[in-house]
Design a protein around this motif. Structure first.
Motif, mmCIF file in Angstrom:
data_model
loop_
_atom_site.group_PDB
_atom_site.id
_atom_site.type_symbol
_atom_site.label_atom_id
_atom_site.label_comp_id
_atom_site.label_asym_id
_atom_site.label_seq_id
_atom_site.Cartn_x
_atom_site.Cartn_y
_atom_site.Cartn_z
ATOM 1 N N CYS A 1 -8.610 13.697 3.492
ATOM 2 C CA CYS A 1 -9.910 13.678 2.806
ATOM 3 C C CYS A 1 -11.067 13.806 3.805
ATOM 4 C CB CYS A 1 -10.072 12.435 1.938
ATOM 5 S SG CYS A 1 -10.331 10.927 2.861
ATOM 6 N N VAL B 1 -2.554 6.368 6.618
ATOM 7 C CA VAL B 1 -1.600 6.446 5.497
ATOM 8 C C VAL B 1 -0.164 6.674 5.955
ATOM 9 C CG1 VAL B 1 -2.768 7.112 3.393
ATOM 10 C CG2 VAL B 1 -2.425 8.800 5.164
ATOM 11 N N ALA C 1 -9.713 2.816 3.998
ATOM 12 C CA ALA C 1 -9.369 2.895 2.571
ATOM 13 C C ALA C 1 -8.157 2.019 2.250
ATOM 14 C CB ALA C 1 -9.112 4.340 2.170
ATOM 15 N N ASP D 1 -11.029 0.774 -0.253
ATOM 16 C CA ASP D 1 -10.496 1.098 -1.574
ATOM 17 C C ASP D 1 -10.054 -0.155 -2.324
ATOM 18 O OD1 ASP D 1 -10.507 3.629 -2.639
ATOM 19 O OD2 ASP D 1 -8.670 4.295 -1.651
HETATM 20 C C1 LIG Z 1 -5.806 6.386 0.197
HETATM 21 C C2 LIG Z 1 -6.520 6.774 1.408
HETATM 22 C C3 LIG Z 1 -7.573 7.694 1.339
HETATM 23 C C4 LIG Z 1 -7.959 8.384 0.067
HETATM 24 O O1 LIG Z 1 -8.371 7.441 -0.872
HETATM 25 P P1 LIG Z 1 -8.309 7.758 -2.448
HETATM 26 O O2 LIG Z 1 -8.685 6.459 -3.040
HETATM 27 O O3 LIG Z 1 -6.895 8.146 -2.746
HETATM 28 O O4 LIG Z 1 -9.265 8.845 -2.724
HETATM 29 C C5 LIG Z 1 -8.252 7.977 2.502
HETATM 30 N N1 LIG Z 1 -7.907 7.415 3.668
HETATM 31 C C6 LIG Z 1 -6.895 6.528 3.768
HETATM 32 C C7 LIG Z 1 -6.572 5.932 5.086
HETATM 33 C C8 LIG Z 1 -6.164 6.172 2.632
HETATM 34 O O5 LIG Z 1 -5.160 5.300 2.719
#
Ligand SMILES: *Cc1c(COP(=O)(O)O)cnc(C)c1O
Length: 481
Positions: free
Chosen positions: A185, A240, A267, A294
């Motif tokens: 992203c 991730v 996130a 998040d």
């Molecule tokens: C999940 C994640 C994202 C993207 O977040 P979304 O909520 O799925 O849009 C970006 N960076 C990291 C490190 C993530 O774990």
């Protein structure tokens, strides 16, 4: 003509819908996570023409909802280890229902009032939860992706104020620096902001999948000499792939020395900065200029709930505040918090309610216990894997992600290519069986089984069960080949 039903019938429907919810959670542990239907069967079920006369809601609830429930992946299950998916909470279900009932637009104070004030408090609480500033600015957004986009937009505006009017100039391009493990992203954001994908410099990682700070600095200096304009460093607080946390303090030092914006993608992982077990990993997080996190991951808030935090409210207002005549401010507007002036969205759902209710009902301690418990379970699993004769741990487990592969203990040694194939087949077979669900990734070019836990329902029974399940599949596949 109104679309409303009379109240007794509406009450009946609410009850009918509640029965579906209760049915889903009754015996949840035993339910299959994935279904066995091919895409065409599901597509066929929904292939009808545009409805013209409609159908009674009782019938839709009775006939369609069970099919939909059966053909959705059950990430609320305690046996779900794929991607980064939380289990959600029952309080979250209530909040979604109540928020929808009110149907407020959280764009402006006089449209939402309670919701507008609540979101400000939620921003402060989330910031405090991860040990960031009490006076941080921020906004609730759809998720981590959007949060990263917001933060990088603010970074670009602050570091290159002319870009807002002029766009990104090509004679001295803006550039930014992040590890090769950074979420996609960030690349999407860079492209959306017109910065250009080649100016996101992907820096190699060390053996623990953390950015190599010396290489980052070297690339930065080279770029400066070549006439680029470095403006931002992106640190990872929980990638991730493996959950690795960059040396945020060292990155903050580099950013400070060079006068760059320091953004942290937290996130998934930033929530773990709130617990004793892992807090030390995040040293330097509080020095960030902006952070993406998040709530719909480790805080167990139902999708969608992301949060962009920035050091200063003014920078958000500067990026997203416009004067529009039909949304004209009133004379007392200073006291009336204007969300549309701090975010890209105009119409906005009542996201704050579900985050607020989650924190009200459970409190930070319960959520921290969930996070700490998840980390302990996965680190324990990592220990077990590293001692097993037929599994190989492929990365350290700093948070709650374990990457490993099945390596048959008996028989001739397999090549890396053969192990990739075998582990890919284990993943497919695991999904087909539907008892546990996990996904894979590539680490240094090799297939890894990747188990990620951000779920309050999961216990040791499930983490042990996962390993036994994968072992059984591995043995069967090897025996059959
Ligand atoms: C999940 C994640 C994202 C993207 O977040 P979304 O909520 O799925 O849009 C970006 N960076 C990291 C490190 C993530 O774990």
């Amino acid at each position: 003509m109104t679309l409303d039903l009379d109240l007794p019938r509406f009450r009946q429907l609410l009850t009918q819908a509640c029965e579906h919810v209760l049915g889903l959670y009754d015996g949840l542990e035993a339910r299959r996570i994935t279904h066995a239907s091919p895409p065409a069967r599901i597509a066929d079920r929904f292939a009808g023409p545009l409805p013209t006369s409609g159908r009674p809601p009782e019938e839709v609830l009775a006939r369609d909802i069970p099919f939909i429930f059966e053909h959705s992946t059950l990430n609320i299950s305690p046996r779900f280890f794929a991607y980064v998916m939380s289990g959600g909470t029952q309080v979250g279900i209530l909040a979604e229902l109540l928020g929808a009932a009110l149907n407020v637009n959280s764009a402006k104070w006089h449209l939402a009032s309670a919701g507008a004030e609540m979101e400000r408090v939620v921003i402060r609480w989330l910031s405090e939860f991860i040990g960031y500033r009490a006076d941080a600015g921020g906004a609730l957004v759809s998720g981590g992706s959007e949060a990263n986009l917001y933060c990088l937009r603010v970074a670009r505006d602050v570091q290159a104020p002319e870009s807002r009017e002029e766009g990104c100039r090509t004679e001295r391009p803006l550039s930014l620096y992040a590890s090769a493990e950074t979420h996609s992203c960030v690349m999407k954001s860079v492209e959306m902001l017109g910065i250009g994908s080649r100016y996101l410099r992907k820096i190699p990682v060390d053996s623990r999948f953390r950015v190599d700070v010396a290489k980052l600095e070297q690339q930065l200096l080279e770029d400066q000499r070549a006439g680029l304009r470095p403006f931002c460093i992106v640190g990872n607080a929980g990638t991730v792939n493996t959950g690795s946390v960059d040396d945020l303090d060292a990155l903050a030092d580099v950013a400070a020395r060079q006068g760059l914006w320091f953004h942290v993608d937290g996130a998934y992982g930033a929530a773990a900065a709130s617990v004793d077990l892992t807090r030390e990993l995040f040293r330097g997080l509080q020095r960030a200029d902006s952070i993406a996190l998040d709530p719909h991951k480790w805080l167990q808030v139902p999708f969608e709930a992301g949060c962009a935090l920035v050091r200063d409210w003014k920078s958000l207002r500067h990026a997203f505040g416009y004067d529009t005549p039909y949304l004209k401010a009133r004379s007392d507007s200073a006291e009336r918090w204007d969300w549309m002036g701090h975010t890209f969205q105009l119409s906005r759902s009542f996201r704050a309610l579900k985050v607020w209710m989650q924190l009200q009902v459970y409190g930070s301690h319960a959520l921290q216990s969930v996070i700490e418990g998840n980390v302990r379970l996965m680190q324990q699993l990592g220990e077990e894997i590293s001692h097993a004769r037929d599994f190989e741990l492929m990365a350290p487990v700093p948070l709650s992600i374990a990457c490993f592969r099945y390596v048959p203990a008996q028989g001739p040694a397999l090549s890396d290519e053969a192990l990739d194939l075998l582990n890919d087949r284990i993943l497919e077979e695991c999904e087909r069986r539907g008892v546990f669900f996990l996904t894979g990734t590539k680490l240094s070019g090799r297939t890894a089984l990747r188990a990620c836990l951000v779920n309050h329902r999961t216990t040791e029974k499930e983490t042990r069960g996962l390993l036994a399940h994968l072992r059984a599949i591995g043995e069967e596949l090897v025996a059959a080949s």
